[in-house]
Motif scaffolding. Structure first.
Motif, mmCIF file in Angstrom:
data_model
loop_
_atom_site.group_PDB
_atom_site.id
_atom_site.type_symbol
_atom_site.label_atom_id
_atom_site.label_comp_id
_atom_site.label_asym_id
_atom_site.label_seq_id
_atom_site.Cartn_x
_atom_site.Cartn_y
_atom_site.Cartn_z
ATOM 1 N N ILE A 1 -1.475 11.538 -12.018
ATOM 2 C CA ILE A 1 -0.609 10.504 -11.437
ATOM 3 C C ILE A 1 -0.813 9.206 -12.207
ATOM 4 N N GLU A 2 0.269 8.655 -12.729
ATOM 5 C CA GLU A 2 0.228 7.358 -13.402
ATOM 6 C C GLU A 2 0.847 6.296 -12.496
ATOM 7 N N VAL A 3 0.221 5.123 -12.439
ATOM 8 C CA VAL A 3 0.722 4.025 -11.607
ATOM 9 C C VAL A 3 1.240 2.915 -12.505
ATOM 10 N N GLU A 4 1.925 1.950 -11.911
ATOM 11 C CA GLU A 4 2.523 0.861 -12.683
ATOM 12 C C GLU A 4 1.469 -0.090 -13.227
ATOM 13 N N LEU A 5 0.528 -0.512 -12.377
ATOM 14 C CA LEU A 5 -0.511 -1.421 -12.846
ATOM 15 C C LEU A 5 -1.715 -1.338 -11.926
ATOM 16 N N ALA A 6 -2.818 -1.877 -12.440
ATOM 17 C CA ALA A 6 -4.041 -1.991 -11.652
ATOM 18 C C ALA A 6 -4.614 -3.376 -11.867
ATOM 19 N N ASP A 7 -5.350 -3.862 -10.879
ATOM 20 C CA ASP A 7 -6.105 -5.102 -11.003
ATOM 21 C C ASP A 7 -7.484 -4.834 -10.398
ATOM 22 N N PRO A 8 -8.360 -5.822 -10.321
ATOM 23 C CA PRO A 8 -9.700 -5.528 -9.807
ATOM 24 C C PRO A 8 -9.726 -4.974 -8.390
ATOM 25 N N TYR A 9 -8.651 -5.148 -7.617
ATOM 26 C CA TYR A 9 -8.668 -4.742 -6.217
ATOM 27 C C TYR A 9 -7.646 -3.678 -5.862
ATOM 28 N N ASN A 10 -6.511 -3.649 -6.563
ATOM 29 C CA ASN A 10 -5.378 -2.847 -6.128
ATOM 30 C C ASN A 10 -4.799 -2.024 -7.269
ATOM 31 N N VAL A 11 -3.987 -1.024 -6.864
ATOM 32 C CA VAL A 11 -3.016 -0.432 -7.781
ATOM 33 C C VAL A 11 -1.638 -0.709 -7.196
ATOM 34 N N CYS A 12 -0.646 -0.792 -8.067
ATOM 35 C CA CYS A 12 0.730 -1.029 -7.631
ATOM 36 C C CYS A 12 1.601 0.087 -8.188
ATOM 37 N N LEU A 13 2.419 0.674 -7.309
ATOM 38 C CA LEU A 13 3.297 1.772 -7.673
ATOM 39 C C LEU A 13 4.749 1.345 -7.486
ATOM 40 N N THR A 14 5.624 1.759 -8.387
ATOM 41 C CA THR A 14 7.061 1.607 -8.181
ATOM 42 C C THR A 14 7.599 2.950 -7.705
ATOM 43 N N LEU A 15 8.251 2.941 -6.549
ATOM 44 C CA LEU A 15 8.742 4.173 -5.931
ATOM 45 C C LEU A 15 10.199 4.405 -6.317
ATOM 46 N N PRO A 16 10.608 5.655 -6.494
ATOM 47 C CA PRO A 16 11.981 5.936 -6.919
ATOM 48 C C PRO A 16 12.983 5.704 -5.795
ATOM 49 N N LEU A 17 14.208 5.310 -6.174
ATOM 50 C CA LEU A 17 15.266 5.113 -5.186
ATOM 51 C C LEU A 17 15.817 6.439 -4.668
ATOM 52 N N VAL A 18 15.488 7.521 -5.344
ATOM 53 C CA VAL A 18 15.814 8.870 -4.853
ATOM 54 C C VAL A 18 14.495 9.533 -4.478
ATOM 55 N N PRO A 19 14.344 9.979 -3.225
ATOM 56 C CA PRO A 19 13.052 10.535 -2.789
ATOM 57 C C PRO A 19 12.596 11.692 -3.668
ATOM 58 N N HIS A 20 11.283 11.731 -3.901
ATOM 59 C CA HIS A 20 10.672 12.820 -4.666
ATOM 60 C C HIS A 20 9.501 13.348 -3.839
ATOM 61 N N PRO A 21 9.767 14.249 -2.893
ATOM 62 C CA PRO A 21 8.716 14.706 -1.972
ATOM 63 C C PRO A 21 7.489 15.269 -2.675
ATOM 64 N N ASP A 22 7.682 15.979 -3.790
ATOM 65 C CA ASP A 22 6.537 16.571 -4.476
ATOM 66 C C ASP A 22 5.593 15.487 -4.997
ATOM 67 N N TRP A 23 6.144 14.447 -5.597
ATOM 68 C CA TRP A 23 5.303 13.341 -6.067
ATOM 69 C C TRP A 23 4.552 12.700 -4.906
ATOM 70 N N ASN A 24 5.240 12.483 -3.795
ATOM 71 C CA ASN A 24 4.591 11.848 -2.641
ATOM 72 C C ASN A 24 3.451 12.714 -2.121
ATOM 73 N N ASN A 25 3.667 14.014 -2.040
ATOM 74 C CA ASN A 25 2.607 14.914 -1.567
ATOM 75 C C ASN A 25 1.419 14.915 -2.527
ATOM 76 N N ARG A 26 1.704 14.916 -3.819
ATOM 77 C CA ARG A 26 0.614 14.885 -4.803
ATOM 78 C C ARG A 26 -0.187 13.594 -4.680
ATOM 79 N N LEU A 27 0.512 12.492 -4.433
ATOM 80 C CA LEU A 27 -0.178 11.215 -4.272
ATOM 81 C C LEU A 27 -1.083 11.232 -3.050
ATOM 82 N N LEU A 28 -0.569 11.726 -1.926
ATOM 83 C CA LEU A 28 -1.375 11.774 -0.704
ATOM 84 C C LEU A 28 -2.597 12.673 -0.884
ATOM 85 N N GLN A 29 -2.413 13.820 -1.513
ATOM 86 C CA GLN A 29 -3.541 14.725 -1.738
ATOM 87 C C GLN A 29 -4.573 14.088 -2.651
ATOM 88 N N ALA A 30 -4.103 13.398 -3.692
ATOM 89 C CA ALA A 30 -5.033 12.756 -4.621
ATOM 90 C C ALA A 30 -5.806 11.636 -3.935
#
Length: 500
Positions: A343-372
């Motif tokens: 899983i690649e994210v948009e950016l990271a800083d010392p405290y957070n990661v920030c993700l850009t979510l697609p305007l069309v749902p992608h259930p498989d990506w969301n499930n992979r993120l939750l499992q990870a």
């Protein structure tokens, strides 16, 4: 009137490519005929469309045909009087609107957490920057927006200001539309032009559950990175203008000077298609996308190990997700852990990661993120029990404390705010010194972690202890500073002492 369900530029490009004409013109790959064999299979469909200013394809710098039609459709979609397609990213849009509206010696009030391209534009114009200190979110320790009373205070100190340059939304998706609207209204009441870097808000104003767009809230000009949150190709953006108060001819002249004379037609056509996609999104499409976001939020909250961004439709972009681990990992460490799970994210800083979510749902990506996220939290919890570590963030602050946020506020603050003449310092005017010896000196370069590309130092600022400690802390945590990874880092360019 052109139909919003059409894509005139893309359609004309496909028709031209399908004619299979002999290509005795640039580009040299001749539609893929002259191209390495091992790359031809992947590139061939795009190379067929990679044409130039041929009959029927118009000219970006003097649009009279299909490019003009495509830009007019975009203006209707985004509520602008005039829209310009950009193929050098939002950077060129920021440069053009600044250079087109500000001249040598002009003063602009500038939100201090602006992108580096804003400060580049000011230095190219020879304008002065009056920095406006942003508020800081104590929960996620990221800069947000400014307040309307800051405009009034700045004008008392600097009544000659001509414009205000704002960022809306922030890289992390914070919009604060009510506060932003009040800032714009105050600026306009005092006669200031309102220029907005809206790079991350190309989808704003397209549905009631999203924040309104900058134009809807009164901005005069705004630049949107259509490629960031919509579907166009990387490097493509749009500049939107409300003509009433803007020197449109000057802005257009700057675009001709700054943009390439050989724009990529596949890039331009992707802007046409991104607008078409947005035009065709139904209320049901938006509701399904927003429901998927809420489901993902609920799944992360159920894990109990992360703070996440959320807010009303006017406060926070739902398609930006900020995740803060509360069990001892830094944002950079969480980014690397997610990378190990594919899983690649948009950016990271010392405290957070920030993700850009697609305007069309992608259930498989969301499930992979939750499992990870679940696996990472379990593994980190096991390590904490072994080592006896408390559940703190790596810089020593409890989640939600004003630790680094207060540091950032101090970093951007100036005891006596005043205009900073923006200029480019040549090699003979500056010298490089160790960062530890730079306190009290005047910076001659930008120091900018990327992403998000917000400078911690801008040329002309006096370097303070807070700058040094914050930069070193970010470097230690794993931030990337372009151009500063060599053996001389950490060092900084400062104005030579004999320079005034």
């Amino acid at each position: 009137m052109q139909d919003l369900n059409e894509a005139p530029l893309f359609q004309a490009l496909v028709e031209k490519a399908n004619k299979e004409e002999a290509r005795f013109h640039v580009p040299g790959h001749k539609g893929g005929y002259v191209f390495p064999g091992h790359g031809r299979k992947m590139y061939h469909p795009v190379l067929k469309l990679d044409l130039t200013e041929l009959d029927g394809l118009d000219n970006l710098h003097d649009p009279q045909g299909v490019i003009r039609q495509a830009q007019e459709l975009a203006a209707r979609q985004f509520g602008a009087d005039q829209t310009y397609f950009l193929v050098n990213g939002s950077t060129v849009g920021n440069l053009a609107m600044i250079l087109g509206c500000l001249y040598q010696g002009d003063v602009a009030l500038v939100q201090r957490n602006s992108h580096q391209s804003v400060f580049h534009g000011l230095s190219m114009a020879g304008a002065c920057c009056f920095p406006l200190l942003p508020e800081v979110c104590p929960r996620f320790r990221v800069a947000q927006g400014i307040r309307p009373e800051q405009i009034e205070d700045a004008l008392r100190r600097c009544p000659e200001a001509k414009a205000v340059i704002l960022t809306y939304p922030t890289y992390y998706g914070w919009a604060g539309a009510d506060q932003f609207e009040a800032v714009v209204r105050t600026a306009r009441e005092y006669g200031l032009l309102v220029l907005v870097d809206e790079a991350h808000g190309a989808h704003f104003g397209q549905h009631g559950s999203l924040p309104p767009s900058a134009l809807q809230l009164g901005a005069d000009l705004c630049v949107q990175s259509t490629h960031k949150m919509l579907g166009s190709m990387t490097m493509t953006s749009m500049l939107h203008i409300r003509r009433e108060r803007v020197p449109v001819e000057d802005v257009e002249d700057c675009l001709r000077r700054l943009q390439t004379s050989s724009p990529s037609y596949p890039l331009l056509a992707s802007l046409d298609l991104a607008r078409l996609f947005l035009s065709q999104m139904t209320r049901t499409d938006w509701e399904q996308a927003l429901a998927a976001v809420q489901e993902l939020h609920s799944g992360i909250r159920a894990l109990g190990n992360y703070l996440i961004s959320s807010g009303t439709g006017r406060e926070q972009d739902p398609f930006k997700l900020v995740i803060q681990p509360v069990f001892g990992l830094s944002g950079f460490q969480l980014q690397e852990a997610l990378r190990q799970h594919g899983i690649e994210v948009e950016l990271a800083d010392p405290y957070n990661v920030c993700l850009t979510l697609p305007l069309v749902p992608h259930p498989d990506w969301n499930n992979r993120l939750l499992q990870a996220l679940s696996s990472i939290a379990k593994e980190a919890g096991h390590l904490q029990r072994e080592k006896g570590r408390p559940g703190k963030t790596p810089l020593g602050h409890q989640p939600g404390e004003k630790g680094a946020g207060a540091d950032m506020a101090e970093l951007f603050n100036q005891a006596e705010p005043a205009p900073i003449p923006m200029r480019v310092y040549r090699a003979q005017e500056k010298e490089h010194v160790p960062l530890s010896q730079a306190v009290g000196r005047q910076a001659a370069e930008m120091i900018t972690p990327y992403p998000p590309g917000i400078p911690l130092l801008i040329p002309g600022e006096v370097i303070k202890e807070e700058h040094v400690s914050h930069i070193l802390r970010l470097k230690q945590a794993g931030a990337y500073f372009p151009g500063k990874q060599g053996r001389e880092w950490p060092s900084v360019a400062v104005v030579k002492k004999n320079e005034k």
